[in-house]
Design a protein around this motif. Sequence first.
Motif, PDB file in Angstrom:
ATOM      1  N   ASP A 188       0.825  -1.212   0.000  1.00 47.96           N
ATOM      2  CA  ASP A 188       0.000   0.000   0.000  1.00 47.96           C
ATOM      3  C   ASP A 188       0.855   1.256   0.000  1.00 47.96           C
ATOM      4  N   ASN A 189       2.157   1.076  -0.049  1.00 49.90           N
ATOM      5  CA  ASN A 189       3.069   2.213  -0.073  1.00 49.90           C
ATOM      6  C   ASN A 189       3.587   2.406  -1.501  1.00 49.90           C
ATOM      7  N   LYS A 190       3.106   3.463  -2.141  1.00 48.29           N
ATOM      8  CA  LYS A 190       3.405   3.617  -3.577  1.00 48.29           C
ATOM      9  C   LYS A 190       4.905   3.814  -3.845  1.00 48.29           C
ATOM     10  N   HIS A 191       5.614   4.386  -2.876  1.00 47.87           N
ATOM     11  CA  HIS A 191       7.053   4.589  -3.085  1.00 47.87           C
ATOM     12  C   HIS A 191       7.804   3.259  -3.097  1.00 47.87           C
ATOM     13  N   MET A 192       7.390   2.350  -2.209  1.00 44.39           N
ATOM     14  CA  MET A 192       8.044   1.035  -2.183  1.00 44.39           C
ATOM     15  C   MET A 192       7.701   0.241  -3.447  1.00 44.39           C
ATOM     16  N   VAL A 193       6.460   0.371  -3.908  1.00 45.05           N
ATOM     17  CA  VAL A 193       6.070  -0.309  -5.149  1.00 45.05           C
ATOM     18  C   VAL A 193       6.948   0.195  -6.295  1.00 45.05           C
ATOM     19  N   ASN A 194       7.120   1.501  -6.331  1.00 47.21           N
ATOM     20  CA  ASN A 194       7.922   2.107  -7.390  1.00 47.21           C
ATOM     21  C   ASN A 194       9.370   1.611  -7.352  1.00 47.21           C
ATOM     22  N   LEU A 195       9.890   1.495  -6.139  1.00 48.37           N
ATOM     23  CA  LEU A 195      11.279   1.042  -5.978  1.00 48.37           C
ATOM     24  C   LEU A 195      11.439  -0.397  -6.489  1.00 48.37           C
ATOM     25  N   ILE A 196      10.542  -1.272  -6.066  1.00 49.47           N
ATOM     26  CA  ILE A 196      10.645  -2.681  -6.474  1.00 49.47           C
ATOM     27  C   ILE A 196      10.440  -2.816  -7.978  1.00 49.47           C
ATOM     28  N   LYS A 197       9.483  -2.048  -8.482  1.00 46.36           N
ATOM     29  CA  LYS A 197       9.194  -2.096  -9.922  1.00 46.36           C
ATOM     30  C   LYS A 197      10.407  -1.624 -10.735  1.00 46.36           C
ATOM     31  N   THR A 198      11.033  -0.571 -10.258  1.00 48.15           N
ATOM     32  CA  THR A 198      12.220  -0.040 -10.964  1.00 48.15           C
ATOM     33  C   THR A 198      13.333  -1.089 -11.003  1.00 48.15           C
ATOM     34  N   ILE A 199      13.538  -1.763  -9.885  1.00 48.76           N
ATOM     35  CA  ILE A 199      14.590  -2.792  -9.824  1.00 48.76           C
ATOM     36  C   ILE A 199      14.265  -3.935 -10.794  1.00 48.76           C
ATOM     37  N   LEU A 200      13.015  -4.401 -10.747  1.00 48.84           N
ATOM     38  CA  LEU A 200      12.629  -5.525 -11.610  1.00 48.84           C
ATOM     39  C   LEU A 200      12.724  -5.144 -13.091  1.00 48.84           C
ATOM     40  N   HIS A 201      12.289  -3.936 -13.415  1.00 46.99           N
ATOM     41  CA  HIS A 201      12.391  -3.455 -14.803  1.00 46.99           C
ATOM     42  C   HIS A 201      13.845  -3.461 -15.260  1.00 46.99           C
ATOM     43  N   SER A 202      14.727  -2.980 -14.397  1.00 47.98           N
ATOM     44  CA  SER A 202      16.151  -2.905 -14.761  1.00 47.98           C
ATOM     45  C   SER A 202      16.750  -4.291 -14.967  1.00 47.98           C
ATOM     46  N   LEU A 203      16.174  -5.276 -14.277  1.00 51.93           N
ATOM     47  CA  LEU A 203      16.680  -6.647 -14.438  1.00 51.93           C
ATOM     48  C   LEU A 203      16.076  -7.321 -15.678  1.00 51.93           C
ATOM     49  N   GLY A 204      15.135  -6.649 -16.325  1.00 55.20           N
ATOM     50  CA  GLY A 204      14.568  -7.184 -17.568  1.00 55.20           C
ATOM     51  C   GLY A 204      13.165  -7.739 -17.430  1.00 55.20           C
ATOM     52  N   VAL A 205      12.549  -7.586 -16.240  1.00 56.18           N
ATOM     53  CA  VAL A 205      11.177  -8.072 -16.077  1.00 56.18           C
ATOM     54  C   VAL A 205      10.237  -7.076 -16.761  1.00 56.18           C
ATOM     55  N   ARG A 206       9.349  -7.587 -17.600  1.00 57.03           N
ATOM     56  CA  ARG A 206       8.468  -6.695 -18.353  1.00 57.03           C
ATOM     57  C   ARG A 206       7.022  -6.750 -17.870  1.00 57.03           C
ATOM     58  N   ASN A 207       6.623  -7.898 -17.328  1.00 54.53           N
ATOM     59  CA  ASN A 207       5.211  -8.075 -16.947  1.00 54.53           C
ATOM     60  C   ASN A 207       5.063  -7.906 -15.435  1.00 54.53           C
ATOM     61  N   ILE A 208       4.708  -6.703 -15.027  1.00 59.21           N
ATOM     62  CA  ILE A 208       4.582  -6.409 -13.599  1.00 59.21           C
ATOM     63  C   ILE A 208       3.213  -5.794 -13.344  1.00 59.21           C
ATOM     64  N   ARG A 209       2.504  -6.334 -12.364  1.00 57.67           N
ATOM     65  CA  ARG A 209       1.231  -5.740 -11.951  1.00 57.67           C
ATOM     66  C   ARG A 209       1.352  -5.305 -10.499  1.00 57.67           C
ATOM     67  N   GLU A 210       0.467  -4.420 -10.108  1.00 57.88           N
ATOM     68  CA  GLU A 210       0.495  -3.906  -8.730  1.00 57.88           C
ATOM     69  C   GLU A 210      -0.847  -4.117  -8.056  1.00 57.88           C
ATOM     70  N   ALA A 211      -0.806  -4.270  -6.744  1.00 57.65           N
ATOM     71  CA  ALA A 211      -2.040  -4.327  -5.958  1.00 57.65           C
ATOM     72  C   ALA A 211      -1.770  -3.633  -4.634  1.00 57.65           C
ATOM     73  N   SER A 212      -2.814  -3.017  -4.067  1.00 56.27           N
ATOM     74  CA  SER A 212      -2.577  -2.176  -2.890  1.00 56.27           C
ATOM     75  C   SER A 212      -2.813  -2.898  -1.561  1.00 56.27           C
ATOM     76  N   ASP A 213      -3.411  -4.069  -1.602  1.00 52.13           N
ATOM     77  CA  ASP A 213      -3.539  -4.876  -0.378  1.00 52.13           C
ATOM     78  C   ASP A 213      -3.857  -6.312  -0.772  1.00 52.13           C
TER      79      ASP A 213
END
Lengths: 165, 183
Positions: B16-41
């Motif tokens: 539920d913390n958008k900053h942490m979601v952004n951080l994890i998403k950025t890391i995964l994107h940089s590693l080459g992960v393309r299919n990422i979804r988000e959920a808030s709880d």
Amino acid sequence: MKDDRENIQVIPPSNLLGAKLGVTGTTGAEMDMDALRRAEEAVAQLQESYPEWVGPDLDRMENLLKEVGSLSGEAQANHLREIFDIAHNIKGQGVSFSYPLMTRIGESLCDFLRTKKKPDAAALRLMEAHAQAMQAIIRDRLQDEKDPLAKKVVAELRAIGARIG
Amino acid sequence: MAGIDFERLNVLIVDDNKHMVNLIKTILHSLGVRNIREASDGADAFMELRNFPADIVFSDLAMSPLDGLEFTRLVRNAKDSPNPYVHIIMLTGHTEFGRLRAAVDVGVTDFLAKPVSAKAIYQRVINVIHNPPAFVREKHYFGPDRRRFREDRLKSDFQRARLVQENTQEGLSEADINELLMQ
């Protein structure tokens, strides 16, 4: 397949995910250091913009703190819950974004709020002091946890919280 | 060292913390992960799993209304669970040690102690691909084999996370900290 204990079924590890990604043997079992470096660079860029991201959260906390003293009952409890949630998020993200002092102060405020369900004037003042300290850290881009003044402020906030909590 | 091509990997991030979601998403994107979804709880994530065949879920522990423990319990045990075998990696703060045993008992695949780093996320992803756990079904439990999470391992992981958090600012490297823990 049955384990040696009765009524326990053990389902062996599946390599479906490895197969889906075309991983064979030990391929990719160790980190690709170039990929890791790219990811770390991306994180560093993200960390630079943390002050802009967290700013609205801190402003929201200040507004809630301005109102919470004049409220009572459920309305006050809701405000306190929202203040706690913001502090808890900041606690979780501070170190990850290279602002460890934000984590320390967020943690101090969370601990205090857990003990103080009905804040009096002193408690409100202490909560405001936490919020002001966080604003100062972001305003001055204070990332060094060893900064003597910052260390003293964090220790004081904790000590007062323990005394009046 | 050639890495894994993560282009086909599906990852769900639950926080539920958008900053942490952004951080994890950025890391995964940089590693080459393309299919990422988000959920808030947890409830949002459970619905997301119906439409998105996630291979790995990174879930925070403290969320509302449905937290990471309840979410994991649902995924593993609900009759209508879209994927009871999905890998669930639980993000936890270093002060949440007391809830680790509960997380193991609802069936998490692994833990990731905050602060989150690119290296730690990369290691967890590699680990579930190369060392997927066996699953166990017994009267009151279904999930990854819990024998991997002996108490001493849980303790040492979190002691290490706490020491890293407290001491990296003191100039100690992770190697120094590992050495301290061996003593």
